[in-house]
Design a protein around this motif. Sequence first.
Motif, short mmCIF file in Angstrom:
data_model
loop_
_atom_site.label_atom_id
_atom_site.label_comp_id
_atom_site.label_asym_id
_atom_site.label_seq_id
_atom_site.Cartn_x
_atom_site.Cartn_y
_atom_site.Cartn_z
N ARG A 46 0.16 22.65 24.44
CA ARG A 46 0.65 23.00 23.28
C ARG A 46 0.08 21.83 22.15
N ALA A 47 -0.01 22.41 20.95
CA ALA A 47 -0.48 21.25 19.79
C ALA A 47 0.15 21.45 18.87
N ASP A 48 0.21 20.62 17.88
CA ASP A 48 0.75 21.08 16.67
C ASP A 48 -0.12 20.02 15.54
N SER A 49 0.18 19.89 14.36
CA SER A 49 -0.60 19.28 13.40
C SER A 49 -0.87 17.79 13.80
N ALA A 50 -0.21 17.03 14.27
CA ALA A 50 -0.40 15.79 14.97
C ALA A 50 -1.39 15.84 16.02
N GLY A 51 -1.74 16.81 16.84
CA GLY A 51 -2.67 17.02 17.91
C GLY A 51 -4.11 17.50 17.06
N LEU A 52 -3.89 17.85 15.78
CA LEU A 52 -5.19 18.22 15.08
C LEU A 52 -5.56 16.79 14.31
N ALA A 72 -14.40 21.10 24.25
CA ALA A 72 -14.69 22.17 25.07
C ALA A 72 -13.30 22.96 25.71
N ASN A 73 -13.43 24.13 25.66
CA ASN A 73 -12.35 24.95 26.25
C ASN A 73 -10.83 24.62 25.48
N ALA A 74 -10.92 24.69 24.30
CA ALA A 74 -9.96 24.63 23.34
C ALA A 74 -8.96 25.75 23.60
N PRO A 75 -7.75 25.56 23.86
CA PRO A 75 -6.80 26.89 23.98
C PRO A 75 -6.60 27.54 22.62
N GLU A 76 -6.34 28.77 22.66
CA GLU A 76 -6.23 29.55 21.36
C GLU A 76 -5.48 28.82 20.28
N GLN A 77 -4.25 28.40 20.76
CA GLN A 77 -3.24 27.92 19.69
C GLN A 77 -3.90 26.90 19.10
N LEU A 78 -4.57 25.84 19.84
CA LEU A 78 -5.31 24.72 18.93
C LEU A 78 -6.68 25.28 18.36
N ARG A 79 -7.16 26.11 18.63
CA ARG A 79 -8.44 26.66 17.90
C ARG A 79 -7.89 27.52 16.63
N SER A 80 -6.59 28.10 16.70
CA SER A 80 -5.95 28.77 15.55
C SER A 80 -5.68 27.51 14.56
N ILE A 81 -5.08 26.59 15.04
CA ILE A 81 -4.99 25.14 13.93
C ILE A 81 -6.07 24.71 13.48
N ILE A 82 -6.91 24.77 14.18
CA ILE A 82 -8.39 24.25 13.58
C ILE A 82 -9.06 25.21 12.73
N ASN A 86 -9.61 24.90 8.22
CA ASN A 86 -11.21 24.80 8.00
C ASN A 86 -11.96 23.72 8.72
N LEU A 87 -11.49 23.21 9.89
CA LEU A 87 -12.08 22.51 10.67
C LEU A 87 -13.05 22.70 11.50
N SER A 88 -13.17 24.23 11.69
CA SER A 88 -14.17 24.66 12.88
C SER A 88 -15.64 23.88 13.03
N LYS A 89 -16.15 23.80 11.92
CA LYS A 89 -17.79 23.14 11.71
C LYS A 89 -17.65 21.61 12.10
N ALA A 90 -16.72 21.19 11.33
CA ALA A 90 -16.44 19.52 11.61
C ALA A 90 -16.23 19.22 12.86
#
Length: 98
Positions: A46-52, A72-82, A86-90
């Motif tokens: 699990r991740a929230d904004s603190a994880g990001l 690598a292998n970021a779970p979907e919940q974390l990918r969604s937060i990213i 708008n931090l996918s590229k960064a």
Amino acid sequence: MNRRDDVVEVSGALTFDTVPRVLADTAGWFRSAAADITIDLKEVSRADSAGLALLVEWLRRATAAGRTLRLANAPEQLRSIIRVNNLSKALGLPEADG
């Protein structure tokens, strides 16, 4: 967390409750690592904004140390937060994943 060579396997929750300890535990990573550091997130439950914020801080520290950080292998919940932030590229998340 489990570190083997320059791959760090992160497990459990990355939340407001856990991030301060995780950040303290990883303080020396970037000075002692080779040029490329891979953070394997497949066991993050699990991740929230603190994880990001932790991922962004790791990126900042890696860059300051002249290292390259790869997720690598970021779970979907974390990918969604990213993605929402708008931090996918960064954070080096491929567009197909993020």
